[in-house]
Write a protein that holds these residues in place. Structure first.
Motif, short mmCIF file in Angstrom:
data_model
loop_
_atom_site.label_atom_id
_atom_site.label_comp_id
_atom_site.label_asym_id
_atom_site.label_seq_id
_atom_site.Cartn_x
_atom_site.Cartn_y
_atom_site.Cartn_z
N SER A 93 -5.23 -11.57 8.55
CA SER A 93 -5.04 -10.61 7.46
C SER A 93 -6.35 -10.38 6.71
O SER A 93 -6.63 -9.26 6.25
N SER A 259 3.41 -1.59 3.91
CA SER A 259 4.83 -1.89 3.70
C SER A 259 5.73 -0.76 4.19
O SER A 259 6.79 -1.01 4.75
N GLN A 263 4.87 -2.43 8.35
CA GLN A 263 5.38 -3.77 8.05
C GLN A 263 4.48 -4.85 8.63
O GLN A 263 4.94 -5.91 9.04
N GLY A 264 3.18 -4.58 8.68
CA GLY A 264 2.22 -5.56 9.17
C GLY A 264 1.98 -5.52 10.65
O GLY A 264 1.05 -6.16 11.16
N ASP A 268 0.65 -8.02 14.07
CA ASP A 268 -0.07 -8.38 12.84
C ASP A 268 -1.44 -7.70 12.75
O ASP A 268 -2.32 -8.16 12.02
N THR A 271 -1.56 -6.39 9.09
CA THR A 271 -1.21 -7.29 7.99
C THR A 271 -2.44 -7.52 7.11
O THR A 271 -3.51 -7.85 7.61
N THR A 272 -2.29 -7.32 5.81
CA THR A 272 -3.37 -7.54 4.86
C THR A 272 -3.05 -8.75 3.98
O THR A 272 -1.93 -9.28 4.01
N PHE A 275 -0.23 -7.90 1.49
CA PHE A 275 1.07 -7.82 2.17
C PHE A 275 1.55 -9.20 2.58
O PHE A 275 2.75 -9.50 2.48
N MET A 276 0.64 -10.06 3.01
CA MET A 276 1.00 -11.42 3.37
C MET A 276 1.54 -12.18 2.17
O MET A 276 2.52 -12.92 2.25
N ARG A 279 5.06 -10.82 1.26
CA ARG A 279 6.05 -11.25 2.25
C ARG A 279 6.37 -12.74 2.10
O ARG A 279 7.53 -13.14 2.20
#
Length: 316
Positions: A93, A259, A263-264, A268, A271-272, A275-276, A279
């Motif tokens: 991420s 998001s 959704q990542g 992945d 994924t940032t 966002f991680m 979540r």
């Protein structure tokens, strides 16, 4: 009356317009109270929505707190940070966030400057184009993300345009589900959405440059490029610093687009760090671990902003 009695000293008449010290102190106290009353709403909001959450995040980062749990939080020391730095998803991420920022910051700032230079020209219709460029800025990012998610679908508008332009020889991919194209697709949409805001900031900076400088450059026979490099660009130092810092912070805080659109995923690739953290805190209910991620992210953003401010500082 005795001859040895000293004559009474006559009091000096008050000078017209002179303010007594007591009244001056009272006036200053009154101004201080007014200033404090006017600043108190902003200070209260800053304390409630910034200082308190930062302190809570700092405290929760050293506990095993969960979002919903019958057990009270327990102090675990640096366990969350040890787990975080050993988590491959965190490093992935972090790479995705850095990749997004490295591309978006210079491209968005440069494109916004070009648009500002065009909008600053003394031609008809500039107000119309300023409005058109600014429309995506005032539109909700959620709405923009939903719109572009439909555009990026396999049968979406983008692939239809590609097939129409190439007469059916090329077919677009599933942009958001392809690991190679997912992040570039989000980058393109993010630049398109925010470029109008930074165009307005550049435009405000351009309009503060004295016209005498341009007239002097014209009399010296300077070309358009020399006028830009020796007059326009140096005069935009403060504006440049503000824009670079704001774009960098916004790029590092990438969340809404991820998001709503991916959704990542996929794998992945989008994924940032933010966002991680969200979540982990809400879906996995690991509040302490999410607080550790947020704290590390806060330190990283602070460090990047500090380095950027140092590199763009005014020379003495």
């Amino acid at each position: 009356m005795s001859a040895t009695t000293a004559p009474k000293q006559l009091s000096k008449p008050a000078v017209s317009g002179q303010v007594r010290p007591g009244k001056e102190r009272s006036a200053r106290s009154h101004e201080t109270l007014i200033g404090a009353a006017m600043a108190s709403p902003a200070v209260i909001l800053l304390i409630v929505f910034f200082l308190v959450p930062v302190l809570l995040a700092f405290g929760l980062a050293f506990t095993n707190a969960r979002l919903i749990s019958p057990r009270p939080p327990r102090f675990v020391g640096a366990d969350n940070f040890i787990t975080l730095f050993g988590d491959s998803l965190f490093w992935a991420s972090l790479r995705n966030t850095a990749y997004f920022a490295v591309i978006v910051v210079p491209v968005q700032a440069g494109l916004a400057l070009i648009l500002a230079l065009l909008a600053n020209a003394k031609v008809r219709g500039t107000n119309f184009f300023r409005t058109v460029y600014f429309v995506p800025v005032v539109t909700s990012m959620v709405v923009i993300s939903l719109l572009w998610r439909f555009i990026y679908q396999p049968d979406g508008l983008l692939n239809q345009i590609i097939e129409a332009v190439t007469f059916g020889h090329l077919h677009g991919t599933d942009w958001l589900n392809n690991p190679t194209t997912a992040m570039p697709a989000i980058m393109f949409m993010s630049i398109w959405q925010a470029v109008g805001f930074h165009m307005i900031i550049w435009l405000a900076g351009l309009q503060t440059i004295p016209q005498d400088l341009y007239e002097a450059a014209s009399l010296d026979g300077a070309s358009g490029w020399k006028t830009f490099t020796h007059v326009t660009w140096p005069s935009l130092r403060a504006t440049r610093t503000f824009i670079l810092i704001t774009i960098t912070i916004a790029a590092l805080s990438l969340f809404t687009q991820i998001s709503v659109m991916t959704q990542g995923g996929p794998l992945d690739r989008t994924t940032t760090v933010v966002f991680m953290a969200v979540r982990a805190g809400y879906e996995q209910q690991s509040t302490g671990y999410a607080a550790a991620v947020s704290l590390v992210f806060f330190v990283l953003v602070l460090a990047v902003s500090g380095v950027q401010r140092f590199l763009t500082r005014d020379e003495a």
